[in-house]
Design a protein around this motif. Sequence first.
Motif, PDB file in Angstrom:
ATOM      1  N   PRO A  58       1.467  -1.299  -0.164  1.00  0.00           N
ATOM      2  CA  PRO A  58       0.018   0.044  -0.302  1.00  0.00           C
ATOM      3  C   PRO A  58       0.961   1.085  -0.223  1.00  0.00           C
ATOM      4  CG  PRO A  58      -0.801  -1.486   1.921  1.00  0.00           C
ATOM      5  CD  PRO A  58       0.323  -1.819   1.142  1.00  0.00           C
ATOM      6  N   LEU A  59       2.163   1.710   0.635  1.00  0.00           N
ATOM      7  CA  LEU A  59       2.963   2.213   0.562  1.00  0.00           C
ATOM      8  C   LEU A  59       3.779   2.968  -0.744  1.00  0.00           C
ATOM      9  CD1 LEU A  59       4.600   2.123   4.121  1.00  0.00           C
ATOM     10  CD2 LEU A  59       3.014   3.100   3.828  1.00  0.00           C
ATOM     11  N   ALA A  60       4.082   1.294  -1.351  1.00  0.00           N
ATOM     12  CA  ALA A  60       4.519   1.376  -2.276  1.00  0.00           C
ATOM     13  C   ALA A  60       3.780   1.912  -3.643  1.00  0.00           C
ATOM     14  CB  ALA A  60       4.749   0.374  -3.416  1.00  0.00           C
ATOM     15  N   GLY A  61       2.071   2.304  -3.464  1.00  0.00           N
ATOM     16  CA  GLY A  61       1.277   2.284  -4.202  1.00  0.00           C
ATOM     17  C   GLY A  61       0.615   4.086  -3.664  1.00  0.00           C
ATOM     18  N   ALA A  62       1.013   4.143  -2.794  1.00  0.00           N
ATOM     19  CA  ALA A  62       1.079   5.395  -2.342  1.00  0.00           C
ATOM     20  C   ALA A  62       2.329   6.297  -3.537  1.00  0.00           C
ATOM     21  CB  ALA A  62       0.529   5.542  -1.119  1.00  0.00           C
ATOM     22  N   PHE A  63       3.389   6.125  -3.313  1.00  0.00           N
ATOM     23  CA  PHE A  63       4.571   7.078  -4.160  1.00  0.00           C
ATOM     24  C   PHE A  63       3.910   6.644  -5.127  1.00  0.00           C
ATOM     25  CE2 PHE A  63       8.667   6.273  -5.582  1.00  0.00           C
ATOM     26  CZ  PHE A  63       9.405   7.659  -5.047  1.00  0.00           C
ATOM     27  N   ILE A  64       3.457   5.632  -5.678  1.00  0.00           N
ATOM     28  CA  ILE A  64       3.190   5.582  -7.222  1.00  0.00           C
ATOM     29  C   ILE A  64       2.247   6.035  -7.920  1.00  0.00           C
ATOM     30  CG2 ILE A  64       1.986   4.151  -9.129  1.00  0.00           C
ATOM     31  CD1 ILE A  64       3.239   1.487  -8.221  1.00  0.00           C
ATOM     32  N   GLY A  65       1.939   6.517  -6.335  1.00  0.00           N
ATOM     33  CA  GLY A  65      -0.003   7.260  -7.368  1.00  0.00           C
ATOM     34  C   GLY A  65       0.981   8.711  -7.164  1.00  0.00           C
ATOM     35  N   ALA A  66       1.407   9.037  -5.829  1.00  0.00           N
ATOM     36  CA  ALA A  66       2.194  10.601  -5.937  1.00  0.00           C
ATOM     37  C   ALA A  66       2.396  11.149  -6.915  1.00  0.00           C
ATOM     38  CB  ALA A  66       2.103  10.367  -4.627  1.00  0.00           C
ATOM     39  N   ILE A  67       3.460  10.494  -7.539  1.00  0.00           N
ATOM     40  CA  ILE A  67       4.211  10.462  -8.627  1.00  0.00           C
ATOM     41  C   ILE A  67       3.367  10.790 -10.229  1.00  0.00           C
ATOM     42  CG2 ILE A  67       6.086   9.777 -10.398  1.00  0.00           C
ATOM     43  CD1 ILE A  67       7.303   8.401  -8.237  1.00  0.00           C
TER      44      ILE A  67
END
Length: 436
Positions: A58-67
């Motif tokens: 989920p944290l990796a997904g948040a980072f990808i979504g933010a980028i």
Amino acid sequence: MQVNVRESWALAVYLTKWVCLSGLLGLCVGSASALFLWSLDLATNFRVSHSWLILLLPLAGAFIGAIYSSIGKSVEAGNNLIVDEIHEPGGGVPLRMAPLVLIGTILTHLFGGSAGREGTAVQMGGSLAGGLARLIPGLNRADTQCLLMAGIASGFAGVFGTPVAGMVFALEVLTIGRMNHSSILPCLIAAIASDQTCAAWGVGHTHYEVASRLAADSVSHVAAFDGRLMLVTVVAGIAFGLASMLFTKLAHALSRFFYHTISRPVLRPVVGGLVMICLTWLLGTDDFLGLGVSSPDASAVTIVSSFHAGGADAWSWLWKMVFTTITLSSGFKGGEVTPLFFIGATLGNVLATLFGVPVDLLAAMGFVSVFAGATNTPLACIVMAVELFGGEHIGYFAVSCVIAYLFSGQSGIYRSQRKGVPKPGRLEQESEDDSK
């Protein structure tokens, strides 16, 4: 015989131009594909050795979504953006697409997302092609379209090691039932150059072997006709086509669900990651995470294991479908094709056991046929079957791919794919919901 000097000169100029342009593009895309495959291999091996990484998905997904929310909105459409640019050139394909999708895909796989690699390679190819088109002066609209198609071909060829299939895929994927041969030479040159460049970097591809040998015709050296096996091939082709249609409909439905239910793009992959963690815990296996090509665990279900008896469970294909559609629909990055290979090979394994036919042969049929149905590219998949498994069983591969294509519905996984010639059986009043 009279030689038209002007036509000969024009052809020589054309050949020189595209050998240089496509060769250069293939060199760049092949190198990018080699870097991508090497990085992906490292990420996959690290994840397998550290299974707890799934908890950080989920944290990796948040980072990808933010980028993508901050600097990647213009390239978020991915493969569909490239297809749209080929059909109707507009703002071009931004060069930033290549590094963004590379980083997003590696992070997706590092933390356990279920995705493929074709989408990433095609996007890198299209992005580099768009950048090359802007860099070289004097290229017209048709030249740019050719370069973008060559980018698709080279990306596909580099990541799968199938240059001829890459060429056909680039020509076939744009419009259902219609192919434009004006870009055939650029696509072929770029695909071969990309494949050879990737190989020169020392990056190999998984070898799949169909060890079962059917009686061969003494003249053509292809498998002799077997009526029972052909009947099984037709039935299996229908099943592969229906699996393709289910994958497409589920992917589109989940994409709409995440888009309309969760307004903030950063939160969508967070929710998707949490669902993946829950499913992995409930099933008690991580077989459906990552690429699913192979595993150090001999008991794991993978594409490679599907070529052997007992190498897949009855519902492995369905669970991989669920994991992949959740991963990609919620905003993680990667492709659909390798998961489609997994779905097809495992379903083929199950059907082979049911009908009592060679497991490896039906797994190979499923491998290419589910892909054919989901992308509406049966010709590319027939060629891919020959490049990967050899031409001995080409008749069975062809029947399976074509039947799957016919039974996969009127739309595919690429929303921007145009409908040139409707498939047989289309109703005049058929709903167009799938295209929306």
